[in-house]
Write an enzyme that holds these catalytic residues in place. Sequence first.
Site, PDB file in Angstrom:
ATOM      1  N   ASP A 419       0.865  -1.386   0.095  1.00 56.53           N
ATOM      2  CA  ASP A 419      -0.021  -0.198   0.071  1.00 56.53           C
ATOM      3  C   ASP A 419       1.016   1.237   0.006  1.00 56.53           C
ATOM      4  OD1 ASP A 419      -2.288   1.637  -0.049  1.00 56.53           O
ATOM      5  OD2 ASP A 419      -2.962   0.968   2.064  1.00 56.53           O
ATOM      6  N   THR A 705      -2.714   0.619  -4.711  1.00 54.08           N
ATOM      7  CA  THR A 705      -3.236   1.738  -3.833  1.00 54.08           C
ATOM      8  C   THR A 705      -4.664   2.258  -4.542  1.00 54.08           C
ATOM      9  OG1 THR A 705      -3.043   3.933  -2.966  1.00 54.08           O
ATOM     10  CG2 THR A 705      -2.143   3.483  -5.019  1.00 54.08           C
ATOM     11  N   GLY A 706      -5.408   3.102  -3.476  1.00 55.74           N
ATOM     12  CA  GLY A 706      -6.816   3.317  -3.838  1.00 55.74           C
ATOM     13  C   GLY A 706      -6.444   4.871  -4.488  1.00 55.74           C
ATOM     14  N   ASP A 707      -5.429   5.307  -4.314  1.00 58.06           N
ATOM     15  CA  ASP A 707      -4.980   6.703  -4.687  1.00 58.06           C
ATOM     16  C   ASP A 707      -5.073   6.843  -6.532  1.00 58.06           C
ATOM     17  OD1 ASP A 707      -4.927   7.930  -2.208  1.00 58.06           O
ATOM     18  OD2 ASP A 707      -2.695   8.125  -2.331  1.00 58.06           O
ATOM     19  N   ASP A 779      -4.584  -1.816   5.157  1.00 51.38           N
ATOM     20  CA  ASP A 779      -5.059  -1.252   6.450  1.00 51.38           C
ATOM     21  C   ASP A 779      -6.521  -1.091   6.556  1.00 51.38           C
ATOM     22  OD1 ASP A 779      -5.361   0.675   4.512  1.00 51.38           O
ATOM     23  OD2 ASP A 779      -4.271   2.292   5.277  1.00 51.38           O
TER      24      ASP A 779
END
Length: 972
Positions: A419, A705-707, A779
């Site tokens: 992540d 990642t979700g970014d 997370d």
Amino acid sequence: MMLHDEDATGVAVPRNDTVAQNVAAPKLEEKGHGGVQEPGRKLAFSTADLHKLNEARSLAALRACGGLAGLSYGLGTDAKAGLGLDDSYSDRRKAYGENRLPKPKQRSLLQLAWLAFNDKLIFLLTASNVVSLALGIYEAVTDDGEGGGGKLEWIEGVTIAVAILVIVFGQAINDKLRTRKFLQLNAKKDDRDVAVVRSGKNTVISVFDVLVGDLVRLEAGDIVPADGVLVDGFGLQCDESPLSGESEAVAKVPACEAEADGDGDSNGDCFIMSGTRVVHGVGMYLVTAIGTSSVYGKIQMSLHNDVEETPLQHKLGRLAKYIIVNGFIVGSLFFAILLIRWLVQLRDFVGTPQDKGESFLDIFMLSVTVVVIGVPEGLSLAVAVALAFATTRMLKDNNLVRLLRSCETMGNATTICSDKTGTLTQNVMSVVSGVIGKSSGLGLDKQLRASPPGTAGHDGDTKQSESSGSITPGTLHALTARFSADVVELLKQSVALNSTAFEKDGPQTTEFIGSSTESALLRFGCDHLAMGPLAHERASTEVVELFPFNSARKWMAALINTGGKHRMLVKGAPEVILAQCSTILSAPEESGLASEPLTGQLRDDKSSFAHELSSQMLRTVALAYRDFDVWPPAELTLKRDQADDDDGILAETVTPTEPGRADFQALFQQLTFAGILAIRDPLRPEVQDSVRKCQDAGVFVRMVTGDAFETARAIAQECGIYTAGGVSLDGPTFRKLTSQQLDLLLPRLQVLARSSPADKERLVRHLKKLGETVAVTGDGTNDAFALKAADVGFAMGISGTEIAKEASSIILMDDNFASIVKALAWGRTVNDAAKKFVQFQFTINITAAILTIISVLVGDVHDSVFAVIQLLWLNLIMDIFAAAALATDTPTSDLLKRRPEPRNAQIINATMWKMILGQSVYQLVVIFSLHYAGQGLLTLESTDVAEGVRDVQHATLVFNTYMLMQLFNQLK
């Protein structure tokens, strides 16, 4: 003593004359569903009463306790303020216990010694030694003294008995210490922080300090620490599969709503059960049972098991069984040959019957000892010691090992899916830029375009000129001061009310507890929007409904009452929010909240600006809102009518849709775009070196990642993850790829942005299908599936949710990627320790067995290279001292300069066999030479030395030479 009655549910409650007065107390009526705290007042409910309430889980049982008001009063707490500072916590612990399970009963040292002694070979050797010792003592007692003194055959028997005791108790002590280390690690693993309200103040305490009567905060990702009753919440849903086995989430409603509804059990209950997982929403509940009195605690007490066996221990166990079988065959053949020869020579035997019995016992004991030497008892012990040592030291390196197998598995990881936030970055976020409304708003977009990559948003000196392109805190504050009061109020509401984070209580503190993004927005509100204490901001405006952030949808919303009107505040990913906006603030400096249509050109401009911010390693958050003159609006009523006619149309809706509740999914349209805020999260200074070490060790590092795509790629390039020839994808593109396309693409995939939890899990499973050993960091609650699917799952100890930690194998206590590198090194150290011990022990097994068998077959039992006591000493060295020495190595830099081993690699590889056979041949040549020609070569035939003394010196020389060979073989 408090008297109790029982109602029809079987729940004992204080007698009506007491409860009625308590419930009708004026303070309770003022609080609505609170309780009254009176210092020194006795607690009205016993542990048995509360247990019956938790078992019944019905509104009838709650009403029998006086409802939420009567329950809180009887527990001496307040359903809004929690336990008071004047409460006697020690008395409360005595009444209801502590929120921890008692340690499982451990075996004593004598019990462990008995288990070690209960080995069939040790028992057989002991039995024969007892007979030999008895004969030796009998001969010494009955000796007439002729020949220069009494016989001393009993001394060897006593020595062998002492050696057996040393072996047994040595192994027992090792087992005791190992078990103690693992228990300490498990205690650390179970400890976690819990947010509670005490005396109206938010505080964070250890889960072990939670008491009955505490008011505990819950949000998505938490694992419920104790049983209780929900006091307040928005859209709270719990996964109760650990208790019921049903995977469907159960909706929870506050107790006051359930009581007012009268039929709350059918639409979601108000009872919160320990061990369950919060999958959506936020809430606050009153604790009614903890520790062994809770439902989950009772289940855990019945499931206390010993430490599980790791894959490496399992492999070595199978290898040991194979060796034992072959050792028995060799030992049996050896004994058969010696027995036949003894029977043939028996008729010519000169001596007493006792001498004949001793000669047979010598043969038998030597044969059994050869088998004992061949049994690799130290294999599993070496791995256990290595794991205990490694996991203890890994904790100092901020790696809390939850599953022992993960320690050794991590050593051969071939890829890491990491992540971004907190792992590669510092997770110290701050708002540094943005745009509000149609105009530049903060006035920072042009400055950002003039900034070189990586400089935008740095917290530099406030005296720095604006022409340099750097954005300083002073500049940010000056620009936000230009907005009208309505715009400032809107921004303040968006960051303060549309949030699940809360302020940590303390003198002059601005520290917030919650997600790092929300904390950054709240700090922005405090620093630049004149936002007061968070509790005051939320108390001054009614939050009707809250829709917490959902990683699949990438937005969250809150419905507030602004005084006759209702406003829905929305924040989330810019591409998602912009797609649902129809208007935009036209002039936030002069016209306040006046808006105009959001044209295609304006939408493209804002989208391009968000992409430009993302390309400079900034996280972007879009803000929007929608006002309602009438509540509920007409389209919401229509949507619910459609849901009644067509089942499944609201299958995506997470929040309840009963009257009075907001269906945010139906209202997520026709929004007014307020602006975009950019948040900077600087890279960790050590991350580039850590990534390079992984790559040197043959481990492929990926960022998942979700970014935003541009943000992820820019940061990956800065870290050294995204390199020439690599591939970067976003989630929507990744989902469209077929299995065959993934086979070709994954070996080069380095960045996966805007990924959903399902994307992450699919990536992990496909990598494993390709033969990779996968480590994953996560997370969030939705990362649990990927963490479970991975060979080694790393959860974040600081920012990670409890569900993520529960699904993980190792917890990163500092959320740092550098700690993963340390875990990789320790994993390889454990594997190397096992291989070193296998190589060392196999060399001794082969040489000791061959030396003993050949020397006895060439001569007789008394011509053996090693006596029984010497062979037992060798066994002691192998099983205890060598295991402890070889299993306590520390990682070296050379460990990270070789490629990982494949999954199906053998424990003993070709190089190890070469070393084992080479050392064995060398040792056999030297020892046979010393044994058969040593006296002549080393001039031990001096006439002034008795023959018996020369034999003892010769045997001692041979044995010491052999032991020194093993010592140097161990140290090489």
